[in-house]
Design an enzyme around this catalytic site. Structure first.
Site, PDB file in Angstrom:
ATOM      1  N   ASP A  35       0.828  -1.214   0.000  1.00  0.00           N
ATOM      2  CA  ASP A  35       0.000   0.000   0.000  1.00  0.00           C
ATOM      3  C   ASP A  35       0.856   1.255   0.000  1.00  0.00           C
ATOM      4  O   ASP A  35       1.983   1.250   0.479  1.00  0.00           O
ATOM      5  CB  ASP A  35      -0.891   0.022   1.253  1.00  0.00           C
ATOM      6  CG  ASP A  35      -2.222  -0.658   1.017  1.00  0.00           C
ATOM      7  OD1 ASP A  35      -2.497  -1.063  -0.117  1.00  0.00           O
ATOM      8  OD2 ASP A  35      -2.970  -0.790   2.006  1.00  0.00           O
ATOM      9  N   LYS A  57      -3.301   3.575  -2.690  1.00  0.00           N
ATOM     10  CA  LYS A  57      -4.614   4.223  -2.606  1.00  0.00           C
ATOM     11  C   LYS A  57      -4.442   5.358  -1.641  1.00  0.00           C
ATOM     12  O   LYS A  57      -4.134   5.161  -0.490  1.00  0.00           O
ATOM     13  CB  LYS A  57      -5.645   3.261  -2.023  1.00  0.00           C
ATOM     14  CG  LYS A  57      -6.205   2.363  -3.043  1.00  0.00           C
ATOM     15  CD  LYS A  57      -7.532   1.856  -2.615  1.00  0.00           C
ATOM     16  CE  LYS A  57      -7.372   0.382  -2.390  1.00  0.00           C
ATOM     17  NZ  LYS A  57      -8.201  -0.181  -1.432  1.00  0.00           N
ATOM     18  N   MET A 169      -8.638   9.520   8.958  1.00  0.00           N
ATOM     19  CA  MET A 169      -9.081  10.118   7.693  1.00  0.00           C
ATOM     20  C   MET A 169     -10.022  11.304   7.922  1.00  0.00           C
ATOM     21  O   MET A 169     -10.996  11.476   7.186  1.00  0.00           O
ATOM     22  CB  MET A 169      -9.769   9.049   6.819  1.00  0.00           C
ATOM     23  CG  MET A 169      -8.805   7.980   6.371  1.00  0.00           C
ATOM     24  SD  MET A 169      -9.611   6.619   5.500  1.00  0.00           S
ATOM     25  CE  MET A 169     -10.008   5.520   6.843  1.00  0.00           C
TER      26      MET A 169
END
Ligand SMILES: C[S@@+](CC[C@H](N)C(=O)[O-])C[C@H]1O[C@@H](n2cnc3c(N)ncnc32)[C@H](O)[C@@H]1O
Length: 254
Positions: A35, A57, A169
């Site tokens: 990742d 991502k 996030m």
């Protein structure tokens, strides 16, 4: 012979925060799917002839479709290879590791999950913030501000819990989050912080209060964790901005 997939948590950033089991599984892999958020230093444990595939991502950027990543793992395992799926933090905390496990099991692939230190635990620890404390917080809640369907957490319920709140996030929605929590009854002086690139050499943080966090964290970027609650009062960054009267405003971001 079908190969095996290891779903590995690489920890929050600092490669030294990988577990021994994670490094050993990585060292056994012929194919590594990594990742974006995984620090490239973690790959020091991979075989020198391993095929390393970035399947990044990152919010706002082009991302590798999840279905493609899953198909890739299945394909390599069916070719008899050992696959390491290296994910930031812990694979099962806001990392779609659950979906990957389901897909691999549905395809009949042998899979082993190796947990990692999630950012919500490892990052606040760098400032000496204990997420629970007998005098300050009896619990901790991990939430994401970014959901598949655009929905959001029940901020009213979270404000009433009285536990430490760790938000993943959430930086791009910080003003909204702070506003919702204030409207739900959390005090403006509630200690709060944002920590960017936690555990890494370029870590930065703003230790503040719920009322002032948006301004104080304005210079920070992703990836970042938001921590809200009385335990943030214990943050050790040399300065206790906002909690000391007359503190230098320039020192709020350390
Ligand atoms: C898609 S989630 C993945 C979480 C990961 N599975 C974990 O357990 O930490 C990515 C979010 O984790 C947080 N994060 C990951 N690494 C971080 C770091 N080194 N410092 C601060 N926040 C981090 C940020 O909120 C980031 O947007």
């Amino acid at each position: 012979m079908t190969g095996k997939v290891y779903l590995i948590g690489a920890g929050p950033g600092d490669p030294q925060l990988m577990t021994l089991k994670a490094t050993r599984a990585l060292a056994a892999a012929e194919v590594v799917l990594v990742d974006e958020l995984v620090n490239r230093g973690c790959l020091a444990h991979a075989r020198s002839d391993a095929r390393v595939i970035g399947v990044g991502k990152r919010g706002g950027c082009t991302s590798t479709p999840q279905e493609f990543i899953q198909r890739l793992m299945v394909r390599h395992a069916r070719q008899g290879q050992t696959v390491a799926r290296l994910k930031g933090g812990d694979p099962f905390i806001f990392g779609r590791g659950g979906e990957e496990l389901q897909a691999l099991k549905a395809a009949g692939i042998d899979v082993e999950v190796i947990p990692g230190i999630t950012a919500g635990i490892g990052v606040p620890a760098t400032l000496g913030i204990p997420l629970t404390h007998r005098d300050l917080a009896r619990g901790v809640t991990f939430v994401t501000a970014h959901t598949k369907d655009g929905g959001e957490p029940n901020w009213d319920a979270l404000a009433r819990l009285g536990s430490t709140l760790v938000i993943y996030m959430g930086l791009s929605r910080l003003a909204h989050i702070a506003g919702e929590l204030l409207a739900a009854g959390l005090g403006p002086a509630t200690p709060a912080c944002v920590i960017e690139n936690g555990t890494l050499g370029n870590q930065r943080q703003a230790v503040s209060t719920l009322e002032c966090l948006v301004d104080d964290a304005a210079a920070l970027g992703s990836p970042a964790i938001i921590v809200i609650g009385e335990v943030v009062r214990l943050a050790e960054i040399g300065v206790r901005a906002r909690f000391n009267s007359g503190s230098d405003p320039e020192s709020r971001v350390a």
